[in-house]
Design a protein around this motif. Structure first.
Motif, short mmCIF file in Angstrom:
data_model
loop_
_atom_site.label_atom_id
_atom_site.label_comp_id
_atom_site.label_asym_id
_atom_site.label_seq_id
_atom_site.Cartn_x
_atom_site.Cartn_y
_atom_site.Cartn_z
N LYS A 126 0.82 -1.21 0.00
CA LYS A 126 0.00 0.00 0.00
C LYS A 126 0.85 1.27 0.00
O LYS A 126 0.59 2.20 -0.76
CB LYS A 126 -0.91 -0.04 1.23
N SER A 127 1.89 1.30 0.83
CA SER A 127 2.75 2.50 0.90
C SER A 127 3.54 2.67 -0.39
O SER A 127 3.76 3.79 -0.85
CB SER A 127 3.70 2.40 2.10
N SER A 128 3.99 1.57 -0.97
CA SER A 128 4.73 1.63 -2.23
C SER A 128 3.86 2.20 -3.34
O SER A 128 4.29 3.06 -4.12
CB SER A 128 5.21 0.23 -2.61
N VAL A 129 2.61 1.76 -3.40
CA VAL A 129 1.68 2.28 -4.41
C VAL A 129 1.44 3.77 -4.18
O VAL A 129 1.45 4.58 -5.12
CB VAL A 129 0.35 1.50 -4.37
N HIS A 154 4.77 3.70 9.80
CA HIS A 154 5.11 4.77 8.85
C HIS A 154 6.35 4.42 8.01
O HIS A 154 7.36 3.97 8.54
CB HIS A 154 5.35 6.08 9.58
N SER A 155 6.25 4.61 6.71
CA SER A 155 7.37 4.29 5.81
C SER A 155 7.49 5.24 4.63
O SER A 155 8.42 5.13 3.84
CB SER A 155 7.21 2.85 5.28
N ILE A 156 6.55 6.17 4.49
CA ILE A 156 6.54 7.08 3.35
C ILE A 156 7.79 7.95 3.27
O ILE A 156 8.35 8.13 2.18
CB ILE A 156 5.27 7.95 3.36
N PRO A 157 8.30 8.53 4.38
CA PRO A 157 9.50 9.37 4.25
C PRO A 157 10.66 8.64 3.60
O PRO A 157 11.35 9.20 2.73
CB PRO A 157 9.81 9.75 5.71
N GLY A 158 10.89 7.40 3.99
CA GLY A 158 11.99 6.63 3.40
C GLY A 158 11.76 6.35 1.93
O GLY A 158 12.69 6.41 1.11
N GLY A 331 12.05 1.87 -4.37
CA GLY A 331 11.40 2.29 -3.14
C GLY A 331 12.37 2.34 -1.98
O GLY A 331 12.36 3.29 -1.18
N ASP A 332 13.25 1.35 -1.89
CA ASP A 332 14.25 1.33 -0.82
C ASP A 332 15.23 2.49 -0.96
O ASP A 332 15.76 2.99 0.04
CB ASP A 332 15.03 0.01 -0.85
N ALA A 333 15.48 2.93 -2.20
CA ALA A 333 16.43 4.01 -2.45
C ALA A 333 15.78 5.40 -2.32
O ALA A 333 16.47 6.41 -2.44
CB ALA A 333 17.02 3.86 -3.86
#
Length: 376
Positions: A126-129, A154-158, A331-333
């Motif tokens: 979901k966050s990736s999309v 939370h993961s959007i900032p990264g 996404g990881d980058a």
């Protein structure tokens, strides 16, 4: 060679945007002085805070803009700090003359499309999309904001490569901007990887602050990355943003689809509309072109069909995103793949989803028509 004029220099300064607020520094009353000595220009700038992390960016933009003025050979920038009174005046100006905080997206005249990106369970991407859709929409010229409402996860900032914290103007928060997207997340207010241990009322208050106390400006689209399930945050979104619409994320797996169906069916109780279903991790394309259904098949279409029956209107399957290694690596980058050059299948699907959400027709429900009745 002619000497530069004060008028020409100030006109050039009017083209310099504050990197956080995205409005001209002249309009924000940040320009304190312009001193011209033959072909050299000294510009005095008042920052909102002494430790502004973007002062170097502001200085570079000023030097570049003023340096293009005829007769200018050198430019220097000196920084000061706004007084409390100046900050309060700026805050009121940013709120359109209203001193108290309100949620702009819930006002009758708001034209911002608000999409809550929801899922029944975690781990479906979901966050990736959300991150990929946000960057794609921004690159198409839209003004986009993202609220990372997944307080615990939370993961959007990264995923958007954001490392700088927000700054404040009195009690107003300036959201960091990355790749043209304004972003706010609880992760920007915690140290390291500290867990957030909150009960429901605190999460509701945090979401309310993210919507009302953050300076979003005039957005075309606001995306909310919700936590999985139908808990406190999903209910708060329905209360605080009654005009928000839901995009359901699932995988082809039967178990994930069944849970995702519950998440979308919640819209019947909250009077929100589900505008589409996205099936993530749909398949893996092998080197010979064959598609391997690692997580089964048909889950996304099943969710769309079931929600159409439950809600009484057509809920389309708006995209099936394949598994691609580059999608995960990007996404990881902190640089979402859909915003990069290339034309892989995942990029095409994500861009298609972004385009369909960006150009949906807008209803008139709750909108002011600026009509005045006439006595006859």
């Amino acid at each position: 060679m002619t000497f530069p004029t004060d008028e020409a220099v100030r006109e050039a300064l009017g083209t310099v945007l504050d990197p956080e607020i995205r409005r001209p520094i002249t309009e924000l009353d940040m320009v304190r002085s312009v001193d011209i000595t033959e072909h050299h220009v000294d510009v005095g700038i008042a920052l909102t805070t002494a430790g502004c992390p973007l002062r170097g960016t502001i200085a570079g933009s000023i030097e570049q803009a003023v340096g293009r003025v005829e007769g200018v050979e050198s430019v220097s920038v000196e920084f000061g700090v706004m007084t409390d009174e100046e900050r309060r005046a700026l805050q009121t100006k940013l709120r359109g003359g209203v001193p108290e905080a309100v949620i702009p997206f819930s006002q009758p005249g708001s034209l911002t499309r608000v999409y809550a990106i929801a899922s029944g369970k975690g781990g479906v991407g979901k966050s990736s999309v959300t991150a990929n859709l946000a960057v794609t929409m921004a690159q198409s010229g839209l003004r986009v904001g993202v609220v990372d409402a997944d307080i615990y996860g939370h993961s959007i900032p990264g995923m958007l490569g954001i490392t700088q914290p927000p700054t404040r103007v009195e009690d107003m928060i300036m959201p960091p901007v990355s790749q043209g997207v304004k972003v706010i997340s609880i992760g920007m207010f915690t140290q390291g990887n500290t867990p957030v241990v909150w009960r429901g009322p605190m999460m509701h208050r945090a979401l309310q602050q993210f919507l009302a106390d953050v300076y979003w400006g005039d957005l075309d689209v606001l995306l909310l990355d919700l936590p999985p399930g139908t808990g406190d945050v999903a209910i708060s979104v329905a209360q605080l943003l009654p005009g928000s619409e839901i995009v359901v994320i699932t995988t082809p797996q039967a178990a994930a689809a069944e849970v995702a169906e519950r998440s979308g069916a919640m819209a019947a109780q909250t009077n929100q509309k589900v505008v589409g279903v996205v099936e993530n991790m749909s398949y893996l394309e092998l080197p010979d072109g064959e598609k391997m259904d690692l997580f089964g098949s048909g889950g996304g279409q099943k969710v769309a069909d079931q929600l159409s029956e439950i809600l009484g209107y057509r809920v389309p399957l708006i995209g099936q995103i394949p598994l691609e290694q580059q999608l995960r690596e990007a996404g990881d980058a902190g640089s979402p793949l859909a915003g990069q050059e290339g034309n892989s299948t995942a990029q095409q699907v994500l861009r298609s989803i972004a385009n369909s959400l960006s150009h949906r027709s807008r209803g008139l429900s709750g909108k002011s028509l600026n009509l005045t009745p006439v006595n006859r």
